[in-house]
Design a protein around this motif. Structure first.
Motif, PDB file in Angstrom:
ATOM      1  N   ALA A  61       0.835  -1.205   0.000  1.00 11.83           N
ATOM      2  CA  ALA A  61       0.000   0.000   0.000  1.00 11.83           C
ATOM      3  C   ALA A  61       0.871   1.256   0.000  1.00 11.83           C
ATOM      4  O   ALA A  61       0.557   2.243  -0.684  1.00 11.83           O
ATOM      5  CB  ALA A  61      -0.936  -0.002   1.203  1.00 11.83           C
ATOM      6  N   ILE A  62       1.976   1.224   0.739  1.00 18.62           N
ATOM      7  CA  ILE A  62       2.894   2.370   0.745  1.00 18.62           C
ATOM      8  C   ILE A  62       3.502   2.567  -0.635  1.00 18.62           C
ATOM      9  O   ILE A  62       3.607   3.705  -1.122  1.00 18.62           O
ATOM     10  CB  ILE A  62       3.980   2.176   1.823  1.00 18.62           C
ATOM     11  N   LEU A  63       3.882   1.487  -1.289  1.00 22.63           N
ATOM     12  CA  LEU A  63       4.408   1.603  -2.653  1.00 22.63           C
ATOM     13  C   LEU A  63       3.336   2.114  -3.617  1.00 22.63           C
ATOM     14  O   LEU A  63       3.626   2.888  -4.529  1.00 22.63           O
ATOM     15  CB  LEU A  63       4.964   0.260  -3.125  1.00 22.63           C
ATOM     16  N   SER A  64       2.109   1.691  -3.409  1.00 17.30           N
ATOM     17  CA  SER A  64       1.015   2.178  -4.250  1.00 17.30           C
ATOM     18  C   SER A  64       0.815   3.676  -4.063  1.00 17.30           C
ATOM     19  O   SER A  64       0.556   4.397  -5.039  1.00 17.30           O
ATOM     20  CB  SER A  64      -0.267   1.417  -3.925  1.00 17.30           C
ATOM     21  N   VAL A  65       0.937   4.152  -2.834  1.00 22.52           N
ATOM     22  CA  VAL A  65       0.831   5.597  -2.582  1.00 22.52           C
ATOM     23  C   VAL A  65       1.978   6.326  -3.271  1.00 22.52           C
ATOM     24  O   VAL A  65       1.792   7.415  -3.825  1.00 22.52           O
ATOM     25  CB  VAL A  65       0.808   5.895  -1.064  1.00 22.52           C
ATOM     26  N   TYR A  66       3.172   5.730  -3.265  1.00 24.03           N
ATOM     27  CA  TYR A  66       4.290   6.337  -3.981  1.00 24.03           C
ATOM     28  C   TYR A  66       3.937   6.521  -5.454  1.00 24.03           C
ATOM     29  O   TYR A  66       4.153   7.589  -6.025  1.00 24.03           O
ATOM     30  CB  TYR A  66       5.562   5.482  -3.852  1.00 24.03           C
ATOM     31  N   PHE A  67       3.412   5.468  -6.076  1.00 23.20           N
ATOM     32  CA  PHE A  67       3.075   5.557  -7.496  1.00 23.20           C
ATOM     33  C   PHE A  67       1.870   6.461  -7.748  1.00 23.20           C
ATOM     34  O   PHE A  67       1.668   6.930  -8.858  1.00 23.20           O
ATOM     35  CB  PHE A  67       2.834   4.165  -8.084  1.00 23.20           C
ATOM     36  N   ASN A  82      -4.360   3.025  -9.086  1.00 20.63           N
ATOM     37  CA  ASN A  82      -3.852   2.997  -7.710  1.00 20.63           C
ATOM     38  C   ASN A  82      -4.945   3.267  -6.684  1.00 20.63           C
ATOM     39  O   ASN A  82      -4.884   2.737  -5.570  1.00 20.63           O
ATOM     40  CB  ASN A  82      -2.695   3.983  -7.548  1.00 20.63           C
ATOM     41  N   ALA A  83      -5.935   4.063  -7.027  1.00 18.66           N
ATOM     42  CA  ALA A  83      -7.059   4.271  -6.104  1.00 18.66           C
ATOM     43  C   ALA A  83      -7.834   2.969  -5.912  1.00 18.66           C
ATOM     44  O   ALA A  83      -8.176   2.593  -4.781  1.00 18.66           O
ATOM     45  CB  ALA A  83      -7.976   5.363  -6.616  1.00 18.66           C
ATOM     46  N   ILE A  84      -8.084   2.253  -7.000  1.00 22.33           N
ATOM     47  CA  ILE A  84      -8.754   0.953  -6.912  1.00 22.33           C
ATOM     48  C   ILE A  84      -7.893  -0.033  -6.121  1.00 22.33           C
ATOM     49  O   ILE A  84      -8.389  -0.787  -5.274  1.00 22.33           O
ATOM     50  CB  ILE A  84      -9.074   0.407  -8.322  1.00 22.33           C
ATOM     51  N   LEU A  85      -6.593  -0.003  -6.363  1.00 24.01           N
ATOM     52  CA  LEU A  85      -5.676  -0.900  -5.660  1.00 24.01           C
ATOM     53  C   LEU A  85      -5.667  -0.619  -4.160  1.00 24.01           C
ATOM     54  O   LEU A  85      -5.692  -1.552  -3.346  1.00 24.01           O
ATOM     55  CB  LEU A  85      -4.269  -0.747  -6.232  1.00 24.01           C
ATOM     56  N   LEU A  86      -5.674   0.650  -3.772  1.00 24.90           N
ATOM     57  CA  LEU A  86      -5.676   0.991  -2.348  1.00 24.90           C
ATOM     58  C   LEU A  86      -6.977   0.571  -1.664  1.00 24.90           C
ATOM     59  O   LEU A  86      -6.954   0.094  -0.521  1.00 24.90           O
ATOM     60  CB  LEU A  86      -5.425   2.489  -2.162  1.00 24.90           C
ATOM     61  N   VAL A  87      -8.097   0.725  -2.356  1.00 24.56           N
ATOM     62  CA  VAL A  87      -9.373   0.261  -1.794  1.00 24.56           C
ATOM     63  C   VAL A  87      -9.349  -1.257  -1.623  1.00 24.56           C
ATOM     64  O   VAL A  87      -9.769  -1.788  -0.591  1.00 24.56           O
ATOM     65  CB  VAL A  87     -10.554   0.711  -2.686  1.00 24.56           C
ATOM     66  N   THR A  88      -8.816  -1.950  -2.611  1.00 29.22           N
ATOM     67  CA  THR A  88      -8.712  -3.406  -2.539  1.00 29.22           C
ATOM     68  C   THR A  88      -7.793  -3.841  -1.399  1.00 29.22           C
ATOM     69  O   THR A  88      -8.102  -4.790  -0.667  1.00 29.22           O
ATOM     70  CB  THR A  88      -8.202  -3.970  -3.875  1.00 29.22           C
ATOM     71  N   TYR A  89      -6.652  -3.158  -1.251  1.00 28.28           N
ATOM     72  CA  TYR A  89      -5.753  -3.462  -0.132  1.00 28.28           C
ATOM     73  C   TYR A  89      -6.457  -3.268   1.209  1.00 28.28           C
ATOM     74  O   TYR A  89      -6.275  -4.063   2.131  1.00 28.28           O
ATOM     75  CB  TYR A  89      -4.510  -2.577  -0.170  1.00 28.28           C
ATOM     76  N   GLY A  90      -7.226  -2.202   1.329  1.00 29.46           N
ATOM     77  CA  GLY A  90      -7.960  -1.954   2.571  1.00 29.46           C
ATOM     78  C   GLY A  90      -8.944  -3.064   2.882  1.00 29.46           C
ATOM     79  O   GLY A  90      -9.016  -3.547   4.020  1.00 29.46           O
ATOM     80  N   LEU A  91      -9.702  -3.485   1.874  1.00 28.83           N
ATOM     81  CA  LEU A  91     -10.658  -4.578   2.076  1.00 28.83           C
ATOM     82  C   LEU A  91      -9.947  -5.889   2.416  1.00 28.83           C
ATOM     83  O   LEU A  91     -10.388  -6.640   3.287  1.00 28.83           O
ATOM     84  CB  LEU A  91     -11.520  -4.755   0.829  1.00 28.83           C
ATOM     85  N   GLU A  92      -8.840  -6.156   1.729  1.00 30.76           N
ATOM     86  CA  GLU A  92      -8.086  -7.374   2.015  1.00 30.76           C
ATOM     87  C   GLU A  92      -7.521  -7.354   3.425  1.00 30.76           C
ATOM     88  O   GLU A  92      -7.507  -8.386   4.106  1.00 30.76           O
ATOM     89  CB  GLU A  92      -6.947  -7.543   1.012  1.00 30.76           C
TER      90      GLU A  92
END
Length: 105
Positions: A61-67, A82-92
């Motif tokens: 998630a930190i790397l995703s925020v970097y990108f 990356n917004a979709i990825l961060l939401v997915t990381y949160g749910l996971e």
């Protein structure tokens, strides 16, 4: 006859290209390890594997925020993905915490 539109050509700074590519490869490796450990931990009901996967999820998630924020060129597609990825990381992460709590009891 209409004139052809020309796109802009951006030069990528060499000192940032190596950093962005290295972080992208690190993220890909972390993602593979995270998914493997998460799947293994879920199938075998091991808290340790899920816990390590949860820690790697935070790193990813930190790397995703970097990108999303600090990459040299951030495109609209980068923002959406990356917004979709961060939401997915949160749910996971939430589901991993629930699974770890269920496996402990």
């Amino acid at each position: 006859m209409a004139a052809a539109k020309r796109g802009q050509v951006f030069s990528y700074p060499d000192n940032f290209l190596a950093l962005d590519l290295a972080l992208l490869f690190i993220m890909a490796i972390l993602e593979a390890v995270r998914l493997y450990l998460g799947t293994k931990g879920n199938l075998t009901e091991e808290e340790a594997s899920l816990g390590v996967s949860l820690v790697i999820t935070v790193g990813s998630a930190i790397l995703s925020v970097y990108f999303l924020v600090w990459e040299t060129y951030v495109l609209k597609a980068d923002v959406i993905i990356n917004a979709i990825l961060l939401v997915t990381y949160g749910l996971e992460a939430i589901l991993q915490i629930i699974a770890i709590a269920a496996f402990v009891n």
